[in-house]
Design a protein around this motif. Structure first.
Motif, mmCIF file in Angstrom:
data_model
loop_
_atom_site.group_PDB
_atom_site.id
_atom_site.type_symbol
_atom_site.label_atom_id
_atom_site.label_comp_id
_atom_site.label_asym_id
_atom_site.label_seq_id
_atom_site.Cartn_x
_atom_site.Cartn_y
_atom_site.Cartn_z
ATOM 1 N N ILE A 17 -0.496 1.134 -0.764
ATOM 2 C CA ILE A 17 0.671 0.688 0.008
ATOM 3 C C ILE A 17 0.303 0.522 1.480
ATOM 4 C CG2 ILE A 17 2.954 1.378 0.832
ATOM 5 C CD1 ILE A 17 3.375 2.648 -1.993
ATOM 6 N N ILE A 18 -0.400 1.487 2.036
ATOM 7 C CA ILE A 18 -0.814 1.382 3.445
ATOM 8 C C ILE A 18 -1.750 0.193 3.657
ATOM 9 C CG2 ILE A 18 -2.270 2.447 5.226
ATOM 10 C CD1 ILE A 18 -0.919 5.048 4.717
ATOM 11 N N LEU A 19 -2.662 -0.035 2.729
ATOM 12 C CA LEU A 19 -3.584 -1.166 2.875
ATOM 13 C C LEU A 19 -2.839 -2.494 2.982
ATOM 14 C CD1 LEU A 19 -6.480 -0.184 0.447
ATOM 15 C CD2 LEU A 19 -6.513 -0.213 2.949
ATOM 16 N N GLY A 20 -1.695 -2.592 2.311
ATOM 17 C CA GLY A 20 -0.894 -3.808 2.379
ATOM 18 C C GLY A 20 -0.331 -4.095 3.756
ATOM 19 N N SER A 39 1.796 -4.329 -2.320
ATOM 20 C CA SER A 39 2.149 -3.056 -1.702
ATOM 21 C C SER A 39 3.660 -2.863 -1.621
ATOM 22 C CB SER A 39 1.538 -2.948 -0.312
ATOM 23 O OG SER A 39 0.134 -2.933 -0.411
ATOM 24 N N ILE A 40 4.369 -3.926 -1.278
ATOM 25 C CA ILE A 40 5.831 -3.842 -1.230
ATOM 26 C C ILE A 40 6.380 -3.577 -2.630
ATOM 27 C CG2 ILE A 40 7.970 -5.082 -0.719
ATOM 28 C CD1 ILE A 40 6.324 -6.727 1.360
ATOM 29 N N LEU A 41 5.859 -4.303 -3.609
ATOM 30 C CA LEU A 41 6.285 -4.109 -4.993
ATOM 31 C C LEU A 41 5.996 -2.684 -5.460
ATOM 32 C CD1 LEU A 41 7.361 -5.283 -7.656
ATOM 33 C CD2 LEU A 41 5.025 -6.030 -8.161
ATOM 34 N N LEU A 42 4.822 -2.176 -5.165
ATOM 35 C CA LEU A 42 4.446 -0.826 -5.560
ATOM 36 C C LEU A 42 5.349 0.209 -4.894
ATOM 37 C CD1 LEU A 42 2.535 0.942 -7.182
ATOM 38 C CD2 LEU A 42 0.937 0.867 -5.258
ATOM 39 N N SER A 43 5.636 0.032 -3.620
ATOM 40 C CA SER A 43 6.536 0.938 -2.917
ATOM 41 C C SER A 43 7.908 0.942 -3.577
ATOM 42 C CB SER A 43 6.657 0.526 -1.444
ATOM 43 O OG SER A 43 7.564 1.359 -0.764
ATOM 44 N N GLY A 46 12.907 3.200 -1.332
ATOM 45 C CA GLY A 46 12.872 2.265 -2.456
ATOM 46 C C GLY A 46 13.793 1.074 -2.275
ATOM 47 N N LEU A 47 15.013 1.321 -1.811
ATOM 48 C CA LEU A 47 15.952 0.213 -1.612
ATOM 49 C C LEU A 47 15.545 -0.663 -0.436
ATOM 50 C CD1 LEU A 47 19.335 2.019 -2.367
ATOM 51 C CD2 LEU A 47 18.179 0.277 -3.776
ATOM 52 N N THR A 48 14.992 -0.053 0.609
ATOM 53 C CA THR A 48 14.478 -0.842 1.731
ATOM 54 C C THR A 48 13.322 -1.718 1.254
ATOM 55 O OG1 THR A 48 15.119 0.902 3.280
ATOM 56 C CG2 THR A 48 13.552 -0.746 4.082
ATOM 57 N N SER A 49 12.451 -1.154 0.441
ATOM 58 C CA SER A 49 11.336 -1.925 -0.118
ATOM 59 C C SER A 49 11.847 -3.054 -1.003
ATOM 60 C CB SER A 49 10.403 -1.014 -0.921
ATOM 61 O OG SER A 49 9.839 -0.027 -0.100
ATOM 62 N N SER A 89 5.956 4.400 3.964
ATOM 63 C CA SER A 89 5.973 4.564 2.519
ATOM 64 C C SER A 89 4.636 5.098 2.011
ATOM 65 C CB SER A 89 6.289 3.220 1.868
ATOM 66 O OG SER A 89 6.219 3.286 0.475
ATOM 67 N N GLY A 90 3.545 4.541 2.521
ATOM 68 C CA GLY A 90 2.213 4.980 2.116
ATOM 69 C C GLY A 90 1.908 6.401 2.540
ATOM 70 N N ILE A 91 2.291 6.754 3.759
ATOM 71 C CA ILE A 91 2.049 8.117 4.252
ATOM 72 C C ILE A 91 2.789 9.135 3.398
ATOM 73 C CG2 ILE A 91 2.553 9.705 6.161
ATOM 74 C CD1 ILE A 91 1.777 7.405 8.075
ATOM 75 N N ILE A 92 4.038 8.831 3.048
ATOM 76 C CA ILE A 92 4.801 9.752 2.197
ATOM 77 C C ILE A 92 4.098 9.910 0.853
ATOM 78 C CG2 ILE A 92 6.960 10.090 0.934
ATOM 79 C CD1 ILE A 92 8.377 8.602 3.271
ATOM 80 N N GLY A 93 3.684 8.797 0.253
ATOM 81 C CA GLY A 93 2.987 8.860 -1.035
ATOM 82 C C GLY A 93 1.695 9.654 -0.963
#
Length: 135
Positions: A64-67, A77-81, A117-120, A14-18
């Protein structure tokens, strides 16, 4: 333990995509949008409007990656994703309702955004219900 690995992998992807999309829109706006068949031309105002939120997406991807590596940031991070990818997905649905279907590459982006998003959201619900332990 495997649940924690799943969360880490989700947050890293998720973080890499962002980061990738945010960086590409911020520093290669015209070329990045051209990959979706969008010709931006040289409209300075339009370029400014596209670059402005890309910085937020880039920084959001970093958080997100830091999480994935710092347990105190995992929930955030999960919430943000969840918020980033579901808001993009739902916004694209609104666009389809008002404007019609976009190019195939943007439809793939819609599917990817909903998938992440749904996985998150699923992980967030499980994380929040304390059925899995924080990293």
């Amino acid at each position: 333990m495997t649940k924690n690995i799943f969360i880490k992998v989700l947050l890293i992807i998720s973080g890499i995509i962002g980061i990738w999309v945010g960086y590409s829109l911020l520093f290669s706006t015209v070329a990045f949008e051209a990959t979706a068949g969008i010709n931006l031309g040289k409209d300075i105002n339009l370029l400014s409007e596209l670059r402005a939120p890309s910085g937020l997406l880039l920084v959001g991807g970093v958080l997100i990656i830091l999480g994935a590596f710092y347990s105190k940031l995992t929930f955030t991070s999960i919430l943000l994703s969840c918020l980033i990818y579901l808001s993009y997905g739902f916004s694209r649905l609104v666009s389809i309702i008002f404007d019609g279907f976009p190019s195939e590459s943007l439809q793939i982006a819609l599917i990817t955004e909903f998938l992440v998003g749904l996985t998150s959201l699923f992980v967030l619900i499980r994380f929040n219900s304390k059925q899995i332990k924080p990293l």
